[in-house]
Design a protein around this motif. Structure first.
Motif, short mmCIF file in Angstrom:
data_model
loop_
_atom_site.label_atom_id
_atom_site.label_comp_id
_atom_site.label_asym_id
_atom_site.label_seq_id
_atom_site.Cartn_x
_atom_site.Cartn_y
_atom_site.Cartn_z
N PRO A 83 0.79 -1.23 0.00
CA PRO A 83 0.00 0.00 0.00
C PRO A 83 0.82 1.28 0.00
CG PRO A 83 -0.15 -1.13 2.12
CD PRO A 83 0.50 -2.08 1.18
N THR A 84 2.02 1.27 0.60
CA THR A 84 2.78 2.53 0.68
C THR A 84 3.17 3.05 -0.70
OG1 THR A 84 4.83 1.27 1.02
CG2 THR A 84 3.68 2.08 2.99
N ILE A 85 3.41 2.15 -1.64
CA ILE A 85 3.73 2.57 -3.01
C ILE A 85 2.48 2.59 -3.88
CG2 ILE A 85 4.93 1.88 -5.13
CD1 ILE A 85 7.25 0.92 -3.42
N ALA A 86 1.62 1.57 -3.73
CA ALA A 86 0.47 1.43 -4.63
C ALA A 86 -0.55 2.54 -4.47
CB ALA A 86 -0.19 0.07 -4.41
N ILE A 87 -0.90 2.90 -3.23
CA ILE A 87 -1.97 3.87 -3.03
C ILE A 87 -1.60 5.25 -3.60
CG2 ILE A 87 -3.30 5.13 -1.28
CD1 ILE A 87 -3.38 2.47 0.30
N PRO A 88 -0.40 5.80 -3.32
CA PRO A 88 -0.04 7.07 -3.98
C PRO A 88 -0.01 6.96 -5.50
CG PRO A 88 1.43 6.64 -2.13
CD PRO A 88 0.63 5.39 -2.35
N ALA A 89 0.41 5.81 -6.02
CA ALA A 89 0.45 5.63 -7.48
C ALA A 89 -0.96 5.67 -8.06
CB ALA A 89 1.12 4.31 -7.82
N ILE A 90 -1.90 5.03 -7.39
CA ILE A 90 -3.29 5.02 -7.86
C ILE A 90 -3.89 6.43 -7.77
CG2 ILE A 90 -5.60 4.13 -7.34
CD1 ILE A 90 -3.96 1.64 -6.14
N GLU A 91 -3.64 7.11 -6.67
CA GLU A 91 -4.20 8.45 -6.47
C GLU A 91 -3.64 9.47 -7.45
OE1 GLU A 91 -3.29 9.13 -2.37
OE2 GLU A 91 -5.13 8.12 -1.64
N PRO A 124 9.70 9.92 -3.16
CA PRO A 124 9.41 8.65 -2.52
C PRO A 124 7.90 8.48 -2.31
CG PRO A 124 10.18 10.21 -0.89
CD PRO A 124 10.22 10.91 -2.21
N PRO A 125 7.43 7.28 -2.00
CA PRO A 125 8.14 6.07 -1.57
C PRO A 125 8.70 5.22 -2.72
CG PRO A 125 5.80 5.68 -1.49
CD PRO A 125 5.97 7.11 -1.90
N PHE A 126 8.19 5.39 -3.94
CA PHE A 126 8.74 4.64 -5.07
C PHE A 126 10.20 5.05 -5.27
CE2 PHE A 126 9.66 4.10 -9.60
CZ PHE A 126 9.23 2.80 -9.81
N LYS A 127 11.07 4.07 -5.45
CA LYS A 127 12.50 4.36 -5.56
C LYS A 127 12.95 4.29 -7.01
CE LYS A 127 13.68 2.82 -0.89
NZ LYS A 127 14.49 1.90 -0.06
N MET A 128 13.30 5.46 -7.55
CA MET A 128 13.73 5.54 -8.94
C MET A 128 15.08 4.84 -9.15
SD MET A 128 11.37 7.40 -10.60
CE MET A 128 12.10 8.34 -11.93
N THR A 129 15.82 4.63 -8.07
CA THR A 129 17.17 4.06 -8.18
C THR A 129 17.16 2.53 -8.17
OG1 THR A 129 17.39 4.26 -5.78
CG2 THR A 129 18.29 6.05 -7.13
N ARG A 130 16.00 1.92 -7.95
CA ARG A 130 15.92 0.46 -7.92
C ARG A 130 15.36 -0.06 -9.23
NH1 ARG A 130 13.14 -2.08 -2.71
NH2 ARG A 130 13.81 -3.90 -3.87
N GLN A 163 9.45 -11.12 -18.53
CA GLN A 163 9.55 -10.10 -17.48
C GLN A 163 10.57 -9.07 -17.95
OE1 GLN A 163 9.53 -10.90 -13.15
NE2 GLN A 163 10.14 -12.95 -13.79
N ILE A 164 10.29 -7.81 -17.70
CA ILE A 164 11.16 -6.75 -18.18
C ILE A 164 11.57 -5.89 -16.98
CG2 ILE A 164 11.34 -4.77 -19.74
CD1 ILE A 164 8.91 -6.17 -21.25
N GLY A 165 12.87 -5.89 -16.67
CA GLY A 165 13.39 -5.14 -15.54
C GLY A 165 13.95 -3.81 -15.99
N LEU A 166 13.44 -2.73 -15.42
CA LEU A 166 13.86 -1.38 -15.81
C LEU A 166 14.74 -0.77 -14.73
CD1 LEU A 166 10.31 -0.11 -16.87
CD2 LEU A 166 12.02 -1.23 -18.32
N SER A 167 15.86 -0.19 -15.15
CA SER A 167 16.75 0.49 -14.21
C SER A 167 17.26 1.78 -14.85
CB SER A 167 17.94 -0.41 -13.83
OG SER A 167 18.77 -0.63 -14.96
N GLY A 168 17.83 2.66 -14.01
CA GLY A 168 18.46 3.87 -14.52
C GLY A 168 17.54 4.71 -15.40
#
Length: 197
Positions: A23-31, A38-44, A133-138
């Motif tokens: 929920p900490t990442i999903a709810i702000p994303a939905i809203e 943050p909380p989504f980490k662009m560096t991961r 599966q597609i992993g995105l970085s950077g």
């Protein structure tokens, strides 16, 4: 059916991918109709999956910790294909690369990782053909968040409804609710890059 090809829900402009978050990442994303950092980490590295049932397998039908929300994300096809073009297979494949050294060099330069895992059916049993599966970085994560995302929809309740139908023995009704995922056609260069058949 080929062992390795992309099957997805898509139209002329957009393609659907799935992610699962707590929920900490999903709810702000939905809203906000986008990921909030943050909380989504662009560096991961963040992994997107065009296969609904593979997402259900990975998340345990939205039951695993940190994967309680299933997000259906529409992204621009031009972004999706950019990711494929700038990708590297996670493991060395002698059918794609001339040597381990070549693969390692490409992997170091590529912001996107590709994995092919056994596709799943409604019982989450593995099938012979594979899901990507597609992993995105950077730079790929930055483009994903800032340029590619068209919409984010919480389909957790929908996912659980499909699971309930299957669990209660209504297999045909559960099947009828699944997203229609069709072969996503690629040019020969992109097929070779991602190891598709």
């Amino acid at each position: 059916m080929k062992e390795r090809d992309i099957r997805a829900e898509y139209d002329e402009q957009d393609i659907t991918v799935y992610q699962a978050y707590g929920p900490t990442i999903a709810i702000p994303a939905i809203e906000n109709n986008n990921f909030v950092s943050p909380p989504f980490k662009m560096t991961r590295m963040t992994w997107v999956k065009p296969s609904f049932l593979w997402m259900m397998y990975r998340s345990g039908w939205a039951s695993k910790e940190g994967q309680e929300h299933i997000l259906k994300i529409r992204i621009k096809r031009e972004g999706f294909e950019w990711a494929l073009k700038h990708s590297c297979i996670s493991h060395f494949d002698k059918g794609i690369y001339n040597s381990v050294e070549e693969w390692q060099s490409i992997k170091e330069r590529s912001p996107v990782r590709i994995q092919w895992d056994p596709e799943r059916d409604l019982s989450l049993t593995s099938l012979k053909h594979r899901a990507i599966q597609i992993g995105l970085s950077g730079i790929a994560v930055e483009k994903y968040v800032n340029e590619w995302i068209v919409s984010i929809e919480d389909i957790t309740d929908f996912s659980k409804k499909v699971h309930r139908l299957f669990t209660n023995g209504d297999l045909e009704k559960a099947k009828s609710m699944l997203p229609i995922e069709e072969t996503y056609f690629l040019n020969d260069l992109l097929k070779k890059t991602i190891g598709a058949d």
